[in-house]
Design a protein around this motif. Structure first.
Motif, PDB file in Angstrom:
ATOM      1  N   HIS A 257      24.417 -41.027  18.476  1.00  8.43           N
ATOM      2  CA  HIS A 257      24.569 -41.801  20.032  1.00  8.43           C
ATOM      3  C   HIS A 257      25.532 -43.135  19.376  1.00  8.43           C
ATOM      4  CE1 HIS A 257      25.895 -41.579  23.809  1.00  8.43           C
ATOM      5  NE2 HIS A 257      25.794 -40.933  23.984  1.00  8.43           N
ATOM      6  N   PRO A 258      26.428 -43.574  20.152  1.00 10.44           N
ATOM      7  CA  PRO A 258      26.837 -44.962  20.262  1.00 10.44           C
ATOM      8  C   PRO A 258      25.839 -46.557  20.929  1.00 10.44           C
ATOM      9  CG  PRO A 258      28.933 -43.769  20.595  1.00 10.44           C
ATOM     10  CD  PRO A 258      27.481 -42.575  20.899  1.00 10.44           C
ATOM     11  N   CYS A 297      31.438 -39.163  30.778  1.00 12.92           N
ATOM     12  CA  CYS A 297      30.221 -39.539  29.987  1.00 12.92           C
ATOM     13  C   CYS A 297      29.425 -40.589  30.740  1.00 12.92           C
ATOM     14  CB  CYS A 297      30.568 -40.100  28.225  1.00 12.92           C
ATOM     15  SG  CYS A 297      28.738 -40.733  27.581  1.00 12.92           S
ATOM     16  N   PHE A 299      28.654 -42.965  29.699  1.00  9.64           N
ATOM     17  CA  PHE A 299      28.397 -44.635  28.917  1.00  9.64           C
ATOM     18  C   PHE A 299      29.938 -44.864  27.769  1.00  9.64           C
ATOM     19  CE2 PHE A 299      27.577 -46.651  24.520  1.00  9.64           C
ATOM     20  CZ  PHE A 299      26.347 -47.606  25.009  1.00  9.64           C
ATOM     21  N   ALA A 300      30.119 -44.283  29.002  1.00 12.70           N
ATOM     22  CA  ALA A 300      32.288 -44.648  28.839  1.00 12.70           C
ATOM     23  C   ALA A 300      32.155 -46.023  29.243  1.00 12.70           C
ATOM     24  CB  ALA A 300      32.685 -43.992  29.761  1.00 12.70           C
ATOM     25  N   CYS A 303      30.955 -48.200  26.541  1.00 17.97           N
ATOM     26  CA  CYS A 303      30.942 -47.830  25.006  1.00 17.97           C
ATOM     27  C   CYS A 303      31.855 -47.865  24.151  1.00 17.97           C
ATOM     28  CB  CYS A 303      31.155 -45.941  24.804  1.00 17.97           C
ATOM     29  SG  CYS A 303      31.163 -45.384  23.212  1.00 17.97           S
ATOM     30  N   GLN A 305      33.378 -46.761  21.419  1.00 21.77           N
ATOM     31  CA  GLN A 305      34.438 -45.310  20.827  1.00 21.77           C
ATOM     32  C   GLN A 305      34.308 -44.546  21.721  1.00 21.77           C
ATOM     33  OE1 GLN A 305      30.625 -45.143  17.945  1.00 21.77           O
ATOM     34  NE2 GLN A 305      32.896 -45.044  16.852  1.00 21.77           N
ATOM     35  N   ALA A 306      34.645 -45.063  22.636  1.00 23.65           N
ATOM     36  CA  ALA A 306      35.284 -44.482  24.167  1.00 23.65           C
ATOM     37  C   ALA A 306      36.855 -43.527  23.936  1.00 23.65           C
ATOM     38  CB  ALA A 306      35.545 -44.981  25.468  1.00 23.65           C
ATOM     39  N   MET A 307      36.846 -42.455  24.458  1.00 27.41           N
ATOM     40  CA  MET A 307      38.216 -41.535  24.120  1.00 27.41           C
ATOM     41  C   MET A 307      38.726 -41.897  25.483  1.00 27.41           C
ATOM     42  SD  MET A 307      37.067 -39.298  20.846  1.00 27.41           S
ATOM     43  CE  MET A 307      35.615 -38.446  21.612  1.00 27.41           C
ATOM     44  N   CYS A 310      36.716 -39.074  27.334  1.00 27.97           N
ATOM     45  CA  CYS A 310      35.317 -39.099  27.761  1.00 27.97           C
ATOM     46  C   CYS A 310      34.904 -39.921  29.579  1.00 27.97           C
ATOM     47  CB  CYS A 310      34.408 -40.410  26.962  1.00 27.97           C
ATOM     48  SG  CYS A 310      34.448 -40.038  25.292  1.00 27.97           S
ATOM     49  N   PRO A 315      29.339 -34.835  28.364  1.00 30.60           N
ATOM     50  CA  PRO A 315      29.067 -34.189  26.877  1.00 30.60           C
ATOM     51  C   PRO A 315      28.019 -34.153  27.220  1.00 30.60           C
ATOM     52  CG  PRO A 315      28.539 -36.928  26.857  1.00 30.60           C
ATOM     53  CD  PRO A 315      29.546 -36.243  27.632  1.00 30.60           C
ATOM     54  N   CYS A 328      27.592 -36.923  22.544  1.00 31.14           N
ATOM     55  CA  CYS A 328      28.637 -37.353  22.852  1.00 31.14           C
ATOM     56  C   CYS A 328      29.860 -36.787  22.260  1.00 31.14           C
ATOM     57  CB  CYS A 328      28.117 -38.408  21.538  1.00 31.14           C
ATOM     58  SG  CYS A 328      29.507 -39.512  20.925  1.00 31.14           S
ATOM     59  N   PHE A 329      30.802 -36.887  23.168  1.00 30.40           N
ATOM     60  CA  PHE A 329      31.999 -35.375  21.957  1.00 30.40           C
ATOM     61  C   PHE A 329      32.611 -36.597  20.459  1.00 30.40           C
ATOM     62  CE2 PHE A 329      33.578 -35.526  26.538  1.00 30.40           C
ATOM     63  CZ  PHE A 329      33.070 -34.160  26.969  1.00 30.40           C
ATOM     64  N   LEU A 330      32.307 -37.177  20.457  1.00 37.00           N
ATOM     65  CA  LEU A 330      32.767 -37.975  18.864  1.00 37.00           C
ATOM     66  C   LEU A 330      31.609 -36.624  18.023  1.00 37.00           C
ATOM     67  CD1 LEU A 330      31.292 -41.487  19.519  1.00 37.00           C
ATOM     68  CD2 LEU A 330      33.649 -40.513  18.440  1.00 37.00           C
TER      69      LEU A 330
END
Ligand code: SF4
Length: 337
Positions: A257-258, A297, A299-300, A303, A305-307, A310, A315, A328-330
């Motif tokens: 997780h990031p 999320c 943490f969005a 984060c 690496q947020a997409m 998110c 997630p 985490c969606f990653l």
């Protein structure tokens, strides 16, 4: 089928505090989601570390499990019995089996009581209620032997808390927590208030006691090195949610997780060369207020690496490999997305 080895099972635990406005007529205008759907289980003899920044809900989780904080929803199953549904008398009996060690050994001991009285107090209360059968002499003998086991000889028994150092006070707190013979210890940052040199002594004492009394630990700490040393498994919390769980070895060697990566990248490394080569993740901003939880999320906002997804979907915590779970969606399959 009930797994007999599972001592504690927490299912979708929520602790929300209402935010009210108005003097005479109170109006509910929102809620602080201190714990927002936490689930985990603890096997007999295991030690699970709960880590995360201040205000992420670690202590509230422990207070809710012990029913010292009101549970909004969810289940807390201790040996299959739901603590969240127990009435006062049933709960008092159940508390024999789980005890708390508090963070601050300065304020968690009554300054007017001698060390011996502090350790024997739970036994006296339970004997008075008829839950255990021990006379005064047996209670004193047991309390003295617990003090001795925790490193304080009988010469300390008549002293008051102000006559002890911080480490010694925590030893009294540990002896008190063992007096009723619990199976589970809820340790809320038990070494954070102590000097570093004393921390290792107390951690070693707790490890020895765990082996001797077959204790199970739910252990809160913000010092990741302390958790790595003490705990066999770790759960990382962020904004009232568990975002990653794994064995200590897996989590520290292969965090996914990031947020976990950012936490671990902030731990100082004694080797200056290794420290120089390490990639650090600096998080933007502060932990958002638990009263402003948005969809998606938690943490969005911070984060790196947020997409797009998110900010729209939350997630779920999904098992990625053997007992390594991450929210985490990653790391989720396309069908989860
Ligand atoms: Fe970052 Fe998205 Fe993973 Fe949340 S789900 S931790 S925002 S990548």
């Amino acid at each position: 089928m009930v797994d007999k080895e599972i001592l504690l099972e927490v299912k979708d635990l929520k602790v929300h505090f209402p935010i009210e406005k108005g003097l005479l007529i109170k109006k509910n205008i929102g809620s602080i989601r201190a714990v927002d759907g936490v689930s985990f289980s603890l096997r007999q003899g295991e030690s699970l570390g709960l880590v995360g920044e201040s205000g992420c809900g670690k202590s509230t989780t422990i207070m809710a499990i012990s029913r010292l904080e009101r549970i909004t929803s969810g289940q807390v199953l201790f040996e299959g019995q739901d603590l969240s549904l127990m009435k006062e008398q049933e709960l008092i009996r159940a508390r024999q089996n789980f005890q708390i060690i508090f963070q601050d050994p300065y304020s968690s001991l009554d300054p007017r009581m001698r060390a011996l009285d502090i350790v024997s107090e739970p036994l006296r209360i339970f004997a008075k209620k008829g839950i255990i059968t021990l006379d005064d002499a047996s209670i004193e003998k047991k309390a003295l032997s617990l003090l001795d086991r925790c490193g304080l000889s009988s010469t300390f028994a008549d002293r008051y808390p102000h006559e002890f150092s911080g480490g010694q006070r925590q030893r009294i707190g540990i002896a008190r927590s063992l007096s009723l013979g619990p199976k589970l210890i809820l340790a809320d940052e038990p070494v954070s208030a102590l000097d570093v040199s004393i921390q290792s002594q107390i951690l070693n004492l707790l490890k020895d006691l765990q082996d001797e009394f077959n204790l199970t630990f739910l252990f809160i700490a913000h010092d990741l090195a302390v958790v790595e040393y003490f705990c066999s498994r770790v759960a990382v919390m962020y904004l009232g949610n568990i975002v990653e769980t794994a064995s200590s070895k897996t989590l520290y060697e292969h965090p996914l997780h990031p947020y976990t990566k950012a936490l671990l990248s902030a731990v100082p490394i004694p080797d200056p060369i290794a420290g120089k080569n390490r990639k650090r993740t600096i998080l933007k901003g502060d932990v958002p207020s638990p009263s402003q939880v948005r969809p998606g999320c938690p943490f969005a906002d911070r984060c790196p690496q947020a997409m797009e997804i998110c900010t729209k979907k939350r997630p779920p915590l999904v098992e990625i490999s053997n007992q390594h779970e991450v929210a985490c969606f990653l790391y989720h399959d396309q069908e989860v997305l």
